[in-house]
Design an enzyme around this catalytic site. Structure first.
Site, short mmCIF file in Angstrom:
data_model
loop_
_atom_site.label_atom_id
_atom_site.label_comp_id
_atom_site.label_asym_id
_atom_site.label_seq_id
_atom_site.Cartn_x
_atom_site.Cartn_y
_atom_site.Cartn_z
N GLY A 242 0.99 -1.34 0.10
CA GLY A 242 0.16 -0.14 -0.08
C GLY A 242 1.08 1.11 0.00
O GLY A 242 0.65 2.26 -0.72
N VAL A 725 9.41 2.62 12.33
CA VAL A 725 10.24 1.93 11.58
C VAL A 725 9.90 2.22 10.11
O VAL A 725 10.89 2.32 9.34
CB VAL A 725 10.10 0.62 11.98
CG1 VAL A 725 11.00 -0.37 10.97
CG2 VAL A 725 10.81 0.15 13.32
N GLU A 727 8.65 3.83 7.76
CA GLU A 727 8.74 4.93 6.68
C GLU A 727 9.95 5.84 6.95
O GLU A 727 10.60 6.51 5.98
CB GLU A 727 7.73 6.11 6.90
CG GLU A 727 6.37 5.55 6.51
CD GLU A 727 5.18 6.42 6.70
OE1 GLU A 727 4.50 7.10 5.98
OE2 GLU A 727 4.45 6.45 8.11
#
Length: 760
Positions: A242, A725, A727
């Site tokens: 996504g 974490v 991104e």
């Protein structure tokens, strides 16, 4: 095996252990059923028809040939009377990705807008009929490019940041550098395209939807359909990628919902890959004018930053390019404005590290330029201006292991051997360059719930409506419960992605792991207490009337600490007490939270806590080091190696965390060298709306990637000490590559992507 040995063995598998993904085997065997793979009786198939002009009105639409085609159930357009009600967008404190409502009028606002829907007995019949629709338009002047004189920037006052007296301080600085830094449209392009199945029954609707946020999707569907949210169920068991674009439900799902209600049968709607480029937006084009002023010794004196991003004509997406600039370095003077430019485009949306990503690109390239102007090592310049507290909020960091990231990353990379002068390293016809950059991402927090069910046969089930978007939620939640109950994680089933389950917010902003591990940990402690209480209060239990403090548990048993043979299994205890199951339900809400607060956290963005809540500023940090090779004759750039050192606080599963960091680094390579949405300025058409022409990094593009964990548990940031974490890994990567390309060639590229034409 003794009970002590069982405890030790189980702990090796629990939180902090590098377990394989619980859903990994299902996925590689093709046994993980994604939303659109759901099989329902009497399914109908829908195909969306999109506009071919950027702005105007639909003068006429000939749909008769489509209606007369074999198998056609319905052809809908703006004359059909399908009513879709407005839903609150992110910017309004809601959960909808766009304010746009399809088929409600004859207006066309961008090329690729939904203008008709064909529903048939088969996908092939619907596809063929959709191709028979003929549309005539009354075209109007379009604003496709930000350079259009009619494209007027709109200042966003809330995104203006200022302290000191930045403009005069810049003018008085001994050394000044500056430039314009741009990023193009970039698209999320997950392997699983968007699609859904809508099923209307007796006034209620069930939607199978690949979603990063089922609670938000349920809220938006209830608003679209004007029905109570309790009558909407959204199911999203697995998500095939996504990166932000499935954070909010998109308008094509509204079409599936209203068609299912009209036809009284399930409707499956799958967007084609080209349609995913215009049915929703990726990262918008950004433009940043950034200037740095410093003294001769490298001390920053002023930062002046002006930026904008494109957004839709009648909608809003903010890509705040000043997300990182006020945070990373200490400067006594700072001024930044961010604006929006409304164009005839689909509304952009979240894409991995929205705001932080382009912001870090401009700042970190500018810092490299300043280092060269000062004839100073780029790492030394960053250390010289290290911010000991949050420069904007003027409060301490919750933790900041950035110095450690610099040191360990530089040591692993061999940065001390880097020559200062560009074009100093060479391998034959390959120019070699070394570059580095810093990165950061905030710790966002929204409260949520979890439930653990212990069944009479000993099965343990963790339940949450939170989703696993490929990040490992199934795995770490089993590990979290196992950590408290001292059972093997493989013995715990985790149920996710269903609005019937306990409420959880969006899997976005890198918040879900910290939220849900906290909630599950609290719930597991509650279940542990329930078991101990049951063991000492059940007359038939071998532990009846023992002191609760004297009991221990592991591996599905409770026992007396000094008499390990005096024990009872979880399942036997439930049988003896007459319970068919035990249910523990806990949350991370304040004790004063109302039911309305809980629903808001589940279905809107209004309950998200900012990183500066609580008197400290909570962020993750990184240092990226890159080596590139640039062909002197052809201008081709290859990344040869990359080292990333990361401070994400406590790591719940090192294997999954490393995978997320590497994923971000790979995406950063694509951003730096390949990714660019190509727009025809004449008609707003996306000319590379497919994965043949929209280039993303593939295996052959990726070199050896090294990740280093420098984090420590940060209990001021989150309950269990973890920080962001997922991104963090992409932030700063494009800047580090750009800086390495400059070091190799002496040519400064401020416009992404870095392509041959910009180097030759």
């Amino acid at each position: 095996m003794s009970m002590t040995e069982a405890q030790t063995t189980t702990r090796k598998q629990a939180l902090g252990s590098p377990l394989d993904r619980a859903d990994g085997r299902l996925k590689i065997q093709g046994l993980a059923t994604y939303a659109i793979e759901k099989s329902l009786e009497n399914m109908a198939y829908a195909v969306v028809v999109q506009s071919t002009i950027p702005h105007g009105r639909i003068r006429s639409m000939n749909i008769e040939r489509a209606r007369q085609s074999p198998g056609i159930l319905a052809v809908y357009n703006h004359h059909s009377g399908l009513i879709i009600h407005p839903a609150k967008t992110f910017g309004q404190g809601g959960a909808a990705a766009q304010a746009f409502l399809p088929l409600q009028d004859d207006k066309v606002l961008w090329n690729g807008q939904h203008i008709a829907l064909v529903v048939a007995e088969t996908l092939e019949q619907a596809t063929e009929a959709a191709a028979l629709i003929e549309t005539e338009y009354e075209q109007q002047a379009a604003i496709v490019h930000p350079d259009n004189p009619d494209a007027r920037p709109e200042t966003v006052d809330a995104l203006t940041i200022e302290w000191g007296d930045a403009v005069p301080a810049l003018a008085q600085a001994e050394v000044q550098i500056g430039g314009v830094y741009t990023t193009p449209r970039e698209y999320n392009s997950p392997i699983e395209p968007h699609g859904c199945i809508a099923h209307w029954q007796d006034g209620s609707l069930t939607l199978w939807e690949p979603s990063q946020w089922v609670g938000g999707a349920r809220q938006v569907v209830s608003e679209w359909m004007a029905i109570d949210r309790e009558k909407v169920r959204v199911i999203s068991p697995y998500v095939g990628g996504g990166f932000g674009c499935k954070g909010g439900i998109q308008p094509h799902s509204a079409l599936a919902c209203v068609a299912a209600r009209e036809l009284k049968r399930p409707v499956k709607l799958a967007l084609t890959r080209p349609q995913t480029f215009t049915a929703f937006g990726g990262r918008p084009r950004t433009h940043q004018q950034l200037a740095l002023g410093a003294s001769r010794d490298g001390t920053l004196q002023s930062i002046v930053h002006d930026s904008w991003n494109e957004t839709a004509l009648n909608d809003v997406h903010k890509e705040p390019c000043n997300a990182v600039t006020p945070l990373m370095y200490a400067s006594p003077n700072f001024l930044s404005h961010h604006k929006l430019i409304h164009l005839n485009t689909v509304n952009p949306s979240w894409m991995r590290a929205p705001g932080e990503n382009p912001s870090a690109f401009a700042l970190e390239v500018a810092m490299d330029e300043l280092a060269w102007a000062l004839k100073m090592d780029p790492l030394a310049l960053r250390l010289k201006n290290y911010a000991e507290q949050d420069p904007q909020a003027k409060i301490p960091w919750s933790s900041r292991q950035l110095r450690e990231a610099y040191q360990q990353g530089a040591d692993a990379f061999g940065w001390s051997k880097r020559p200062l002068e560009p074009r100093s390293l060479r391998e034959g016809r390959q120019l070699i360059g070394w570059g580095m950059a810093s990165g950061t991402y905030p710790v966002r927090r929204t409260p949520g719930e979890a439930q653990i069910v212990l069944y009479a046969d000993g099965r343990l089930e963790v339940q949450s409506s939170g989703v696993d978007i490929g990040t490992g939620t199934y795995t770490i939640l089993a590990q979290t419960a196992a950590d408290v109950l001292l059972v093997a994680p493989e013995s715990i089933t985790v149920l996710l992605g269903d609005t019937l389950l306990p409420r959880a917010p969006v899997a976005g902003g890198s918040q879900l792991a910290n939220l849900l591990t906290g909630a599950v940990h609290k719930t597991a402690l509650a279940l542990r207490d329930m078991l101990i209480t049951l063991a000492v209060s059940t007359e038939k239990s071998p532990l009846w009337q023992q002191s609760p403090a004297a009991l221990a548990l592991a591996d599905g048993f409770l026992w007396l600490s000094d008499k390990p043979n005096l024990r009872v299994s979880f399942s036997e205890l439930l049988r003896l007490s007459g319970n068919d199951k035990l249910i523990a339900h806990q949350d991370t809400f304040a004790t004063t939270a109302s039911e309305d607060d809980r629903n808001k956290a589940d279905s809107t963005s209004s309950m998200m806590v900012p990183p500066t809540e609580g008197g400290v500023s909570a962020h993750s940090w990184s240092a990226i080091f890159v080596e590139v090779a640039v062909d002197e004759d052809f201008g081709t750039v290859r990344v040869k190696r990359m080292v990333g050192a990361f401070d994400s606080g406590r790591i719940y599963n090192p294997k999954l965390t490393e995978s997320q960091w590497i994923g971000g680094m790979v995406m950063g390579i694509g951003q730096a060298l390949l990714e660019e949405g190509a727009i025809d300025d004449r008609d707003g058409r996306i000319t590379n709306a497919n994965l043949a022409d929209y280039l993303v990094a593939v295996n052959a593009d990726i070199p050896e990637l090294t990740t280093i964990d420098v984090g420590k548990p940060d209990y001021l940031a989150t309950v269990l000490g973890g920080k962001a974490v997922g991104e963090l890994g992409i932030v700063g990567v494009a800047a580090a590559i750009s800086n390495a390309v400059w070091h190799a060639t002496g040519k400064r590229i401020r416009d992404l992507p870095i392509t041959q034409d910009k180097l030759l």
